[in-house]
Write a protein that holds these residues in place. Structure first.
Motif, mmCIF file in Angstrom:
data_model
loop_
_atom_site.group_PDB
_atom_site.id
_atom_site.type_symbol
_atom_site.label_atom_id
_atom_site.label_comp_id
_atom_site.label_asym_id
_atom_site.label_seq_id
_atom_site.Cartn_x
_atom_site.Cartn_y
_atom_site.Cartn_z
ATOM 1 N N SER A 100 29.714 36.723 27.974
ATOM 2 C CA SER A 100 31.057 36.516 28.513
ATOM 3 C C SER A 100 30.959 36.154 29.980
ATOM 4 C CB SER A 100 31.918 37.768 28.348
ATOM 5 O OG SER A 100 32.183 37.983 26.987
ATOM 6 N N ASP A 101 31.670 35.140 30.353
ATOM 7 C CA ASP A 101 31.722 34.689 31.742
ATOM 8 C C ASP A 101 32.642 35.612 32.523
ATOM 9 O OD1 ASP A 101 32.521 33.040 34.089
ATOM 10 O OD2 ASP A 101 31.310 31.528 33.075
ATOM 11 N N GLY A 103 36.541 35.612 32.110
ATOM 12 C CA GLY A 103 37.236 36.169 30.966
ATOM 13 C C GLY A 103 37.634 35.090 29.973
ATOM 14 N N GLY A 104 37.323 35.317 28.703
ATOM 15 C CA GLY A 104 37.661 34.359 27.667
ATOM 16 C C GLY A 104 36.732 33.158 27.597
ATOM 17 N N THR A 132 35.297 28.262 25.418
ATOM 18 C CA THR A 132 36.139 29.452 25.416
ATOM 19 C C THR A 132 35.799 30.237 24.154
ATOM 20 O OG1 THR A 132 37.958 28.377 24.243
ATOM 21 C CG2 THR A 132 38.010 28.306 26.667
ATOM 22 N N GLU A 133 36.126 31.531 24.159
ATOM 23 C CA GLU A 133 35.845 32.358 22.985
ATOM 24 C C GLU A 133 36.628 31.883 21.764
ATOM 25 O OE1 GLU A 133 36.745 36.236 24.549
ATOM 26 O OE2 GLU A 133 34.637 36.597 25.043
#
Length: 144
Positions: free
Chosen positions: A52-53, A56-57, A136-137
């Motif tokens: 995860s960066d 966030g997301g 993105t997730e």
């Protein structure tokens, strides 16, 4: 289509037309090849890590992309394998961001195997590249 598959196809496109392997460039790690096939490249992913960066997301992803050259001939294949590497390495660097999809491409290792089954010589060269990209997730089909 997952970004991994898009990267794989982008690499196939980038490597098609090289002097030694010509249009014999295929996605995937398996391909039935005739006993006396022309020099061939296979392009596939062996593994991927993601974190995860801080934003966030967003996932920072790092995959290992293999470009495998396969050769069969009546002669020792070492020179042909080295010629394949001589052509593949600059082609990967010439498009270092693979059409803007990735942040970094680095050659990390090269493995060379040869054998002489029966009357023919066979060899393979596996060049592994570290490829960093982000998604993105919720959208693994779009590189950011």
């Amino acid at each position: 289509m997952h970004v991994r598959a898009q990267i794989r196809q982008n690499v196939v496109d980038a490597l098609s037309g090289l002097p030694t392997t010509s249009d014999q460039v295929f996605p995937g790690r398996t391909r039935p090849l005739a006993a006396n096939h022309p020099p061939t490249l296979l392009v596939y992913v062996t593994d991927e890590r993601s974190d995860s960066d801080a934003m966030g997301g967003v996932l920072g992803r790092e995959l290992t992309l293999a470009v495998e050259g396969r050769v069969t001939s009546g002669d020792v294949p070492d020179d042909t394998l080295d010629q394949i590497a001589l052509e593949v390495e600059p082609a990967m660097i010439a498009r270092p961001l693979l059409g803007g999809m990735v942040n970094e491409v680095t050659l990390t290792s090269t493995l060379i195997n040869t054998q002489a089954p029966g009357d023919a010589h066979a060899g393979e060269i596996i060049m592994k590249f570290r490829v960093a990209y982000r998604t993105t997730e919720s959208a693994p089909d779009t590189a950011i």
